[in-house]
Design a protein around this motif. Sequence first.
Motif, PDB file in Angstrom:
ATOM      1  N   ASN A 179       0.840  -1.198   0.000  1.00 10.71           N
ATOM      2  CA  ASN A 179       0.000   0.000   0.000  1.00 10.71           C
ATOM      3  C   ASN A 179       0.882   1.259   0.000  1.00 10.71           C
ATOM      4  N   THR A 180       0.252   2.404  -0.164  1.00  7.80           N
ATOM      5  CA  THR A 180       0.988   3.666  -0.290  1.00  7.80           C
ATOM      6  C   THR A 180       1.874   3.931   0.915  1.00  7.80           C
ATOM      7  N   ASN A 181       1.362   3.688   2.122  1.00  5.93           N
ATOM      8  CA  ASN A 181       2.163   3.927   3.328  1.00  5.93           C
ATOM      9  C   ASN A 181       3.388   3.026   3.368  1.00  5.93           C
ATOM     10  N   GLN A 182       3.219   1.763   2.987  1.00  2.00           N
ATOM     11  CA  GLN A 182       4.351   0.839   2.969  1.00  2.00           C
ATOM     12  C   GLN A 182       5.394   1.271   1.943  1.00  2.00           C
ATOM     13  N   LEU A 183       4.927   1.675   0.761  1.00  7.36           N
ATOM     14  CA  LEU A 183       5.852   2.120  -0.283  1.00  7.36           C
ATOM     15  C   LEU A 183       6.625   3.364   0.162  1.00  7.36           C
ATOM     16  N   GLU A 184       5.927   4.317   0.766  1.00  4.43           N
ATOM     17  CA  GLU A 184       6.584   5.543   1.222  1.00  4.43           C
ATOM     18  C   GLU A 184       7.605   5.246   2.321  1.00  4.43           C
ATOM     19  N   ALA A 185       7.258   4.345   3.227  1.00  3.49           N
ATOM     20  CA  ALA A 185       8.197   3.972   4.296  1.00  3.49           C
ATOM     21  C   ALA A 185       9.441   3.320   3.703  1.00  3.49           C
ATOM     22  N   TRP A 186       9.246   2.436   2.762  1.00  7.08           N
ATOM     23  CA  TRP A 186      10.362   1.740   2.132  1.00  7.08           C
ATOM     24  C   TRP A 186      11.238   2.729   1.365  1.00  7.08           C
ATOM     25  N   LYS A 187      10.608   3.585   0.560  1.00 10.01           N
ATOM     26  CA  LYS A 187      11.347   4.579  -0.217  1.00 10.01           C
ATOM     27  C   LYS A 187      12.121   5.538   0.673  1.00 10.01           C
ATOM     28  N   SER A 188      11.597   5.829   1.849  1.00 11.24           N
ATOM     29  CA  SER A 188      12.261   6.781   2.742  1.00 11.24           C
ATOM     30  C   SER A 188      13.630   6.286   3.183  1.00 11.24           C
ATOM     31  N   GLY A 189      13.888   5.004   2.993  1.00  9.86           N
ATOM     32  CA  GLY A 189      15.215   4.457   3.295  1.00  9.86           C
ATOM     33  C   GLY A 189      16.314   5.146   2.506  1.00  9.86           C
ATOM     34  N   ALA A 190      15.960   5.740   1.379  1.00  8.33           N
ATOM     35  CA  ALA A 190      16.942   6.462   0.572  1.00  8.33           C
ATOM     36  C   ALA A 190      17.447   7.710   1.291  1.00  8.33           C
ATOM     37  N   GLU A 191      16.688   8.190   2.256  1.00  9.84           N
ATOM     38  CA  GLU A 191      17.078   9.393   3.002  1.00  9.84           C
ATOM     39  C   GLU A 191      18.090   9.103   4.095  1.00  9.84           C
ATOM     40  N   ASN A 192      18.312   7.829   4.400  1.00  2.73           N
ATOM     41  CA  ASN A 192      19.251   7.444   5.445  1.00  2.73           C
ATOM     42  C   ASN A 192      20.667   7.448   4.862  1.00  2.73           C
ATOM     43  N   LYS A 193      21.238   8.636   4.774  1.00  6.62           N
ATOM     44  CA  LYS A 193      22.550   8.801   4.134  1.00  6.62           C
ATOM     45  C   LYS A 193      23.631   7.973   4.816  1.00  6.62           C
ATOM     46  N   GLU A 194      23.578   7.898   6.137  1.00  9.55           N
ATOM     47  CA  GLU A 194      24.580   7.129   6.875  1.00  9.55           C
ATOM     48  C   GLU A 194      24.560   5.654   6.463  1.00  9.55           C
ATOM     49  N   ARG A 195      23.363   5.108   6.321  1.00  7.13           N
ATOM     50  CA  ARG A 195      23.223   3.707   5.927  1.00  7.13           C
ATOM     51  C   ARG A 195      23.784   3.476   4.526  1.00  7.13           C
ATOM     52  N   TRP A 196      23.471   4.393   3.585  1.00  6.68           N
ATOM     53  CA  TRP A 196      23.934   4.238   2.209  1.00  6.68           C
ATOM     54  C   TRP A 196      25.438   4.433   2.094  1.00  6.68           C
ATOM     55  N   LEU A 197      25.988   5.355   2.868  1.00  4.19           N
ATOM     56  CA  LEU A 197      27.447   5.524   2.859  1.00  4.19           C
ATOM     57  C   LEU A 197      28.123   4.262   3.387  1.00  4.19           C
ATOM     58  N   LYS A 198      27.507   3.633   4.376  1.00  5.92           N
ATOM     59  CA  LYS A 198      28.037   2.372   4.907  1.00  5.92           C
ATOM     60  C   LYS A 198      27.957   1.274   3.838  1.00  5.92           C
ATOM     61  N   VAL A 199      26.860   1.219   3.119  1.00  9.16           N
ATOM     62  CA  VAL A 199      26.734   0.259   2.009  1.00  9.16           C
ATOM     63  C   VAL A 199      27.880   0.462   1.030  1.00  9.16           C
ATOM     64  N   MET A 200      28.098   1.701   0.628  1.00  6.35           N
ATOM     65  CA  MET A 200      29.107   2.003  -0.382  1.00  6.35           C
ATOM     66  C   MET A 200      30.520   1.683   0.106  1.00  6.35           C
ATOM     67  N   LYS A 201      30.774   1.852   1.385  1.00  3.32           N
ATOM     68  CA  LYS A 201      32.114   1.625   1.926  1.00  3.32           C
ATOM     69  C   LYS A 201      32.377   0.167   2.275  1.00  3.32           C
ATOM     70  N   GLU A 202      31.343  -0.538   2.746  1.00  4.52           N
ATOM     71  CA  GLU A 202      31.572  -1.860   3.326  1.00  4.52           C
ATOM     72  C   GLU A 202      31.075  -3.031   2.495  1.00  4.52           C
ATOM     73  N   GLN A 203      30.236  -2.778   1.498  1.00  7.02           N
ATOM     74  CA  GLN A 203      29.660  -3.890   0.751  1.00  7.02           C
ATOM     75  C   GLN A 203      30.295  -4.032  -0.633  1.00  7.02           C
ATOM     76  N   TYR A 204      30.195  -5.241  -1.158  1.00  8.06           N
ATOM     77  CA  TYR A 204      30.608  -5.519  -2.529  1.00  8.06           C
ATOM     78  C   TYR A 204      29.427  -5.123  -3.404  1.00  8.06           C
ATOM     79  N   ILE A 205      29.657  -4.227  -4.354  1.00 11.61           N
ATOM     80  CA  ILE A 205      28.571  -3.658  -5.149  1.00 11.61           C
ATOM     81  C   ILE A 205      28.813  -3.942  -6.625  1.00 11.61           C
ATOM     82  N   LEU A 206      27.786  -4.449  -7.271  1.00 12.34           N
ATOM     83  CA  LEU A 206      27.825  -4.613  -8.718  1.00 12.34           C
ATOM     84  C   LEU A 206      26.782  -3.715  -9.347  1.00 12.34           C
ATOM     85  N   ILE A 207      27.165  -3.091 -10.448  1.00 13.95           N
ATOM     86  CA  ILE A 207      26.313  -2.173 -11.184  1.00 13.95           C
ATOM     87  C   ILE A 207      26.079  -2.742 -12.572  1.00 13.95           C
TER      88      ILE A 207
END
Length: 130
Positions: free
Chosen positions: A40-68
């Motif tokens: 539902n819309t609330n679930q989608l918005e909550a999930w999408k809001s994860g993009a705003e967690n800059k600290e989490r994404w910076l950790k992903v970029m620094k610590e995870q193996y990433i394929l593009i």
Amino acid sequence: MNNNTFYNPIIIRKGNMQDLPEMLLLFQDTITTTCKEDYNTNQLEAWKSGAENKERWLKVMKEQYILIAESENKIVGFCTLAQGNYIDLLFVHKDYQHQGIASKLYELIEKEALDQNQKILTADVSKTFF
């Protein structure tokens, strides 16, 4: 009738910090468009809001193996491997679904896990499945 079909190859490469803005856009857009039938819309918005967690994404970029996955210098998919055995993120652009991109990303992530002597991969996955 001229039936020329131009195929733009998908290139898979390792991710880097410069990919982050485009990854975040793809993350949000894919959730909005591809998962809308399953959440539902609330679930989608909550999930999408994860993009705003800059600290989490910076950790992903620094610590995870990433394929593009790229086509014509545009990110069309990405996958990340955390701690050698956890698929944290796997997203494919809405316009590139059903082309084998997720399968190829998974295959290469699995190879990386095996190279790290991991025998089991885990993931917490969305209920959207194709």
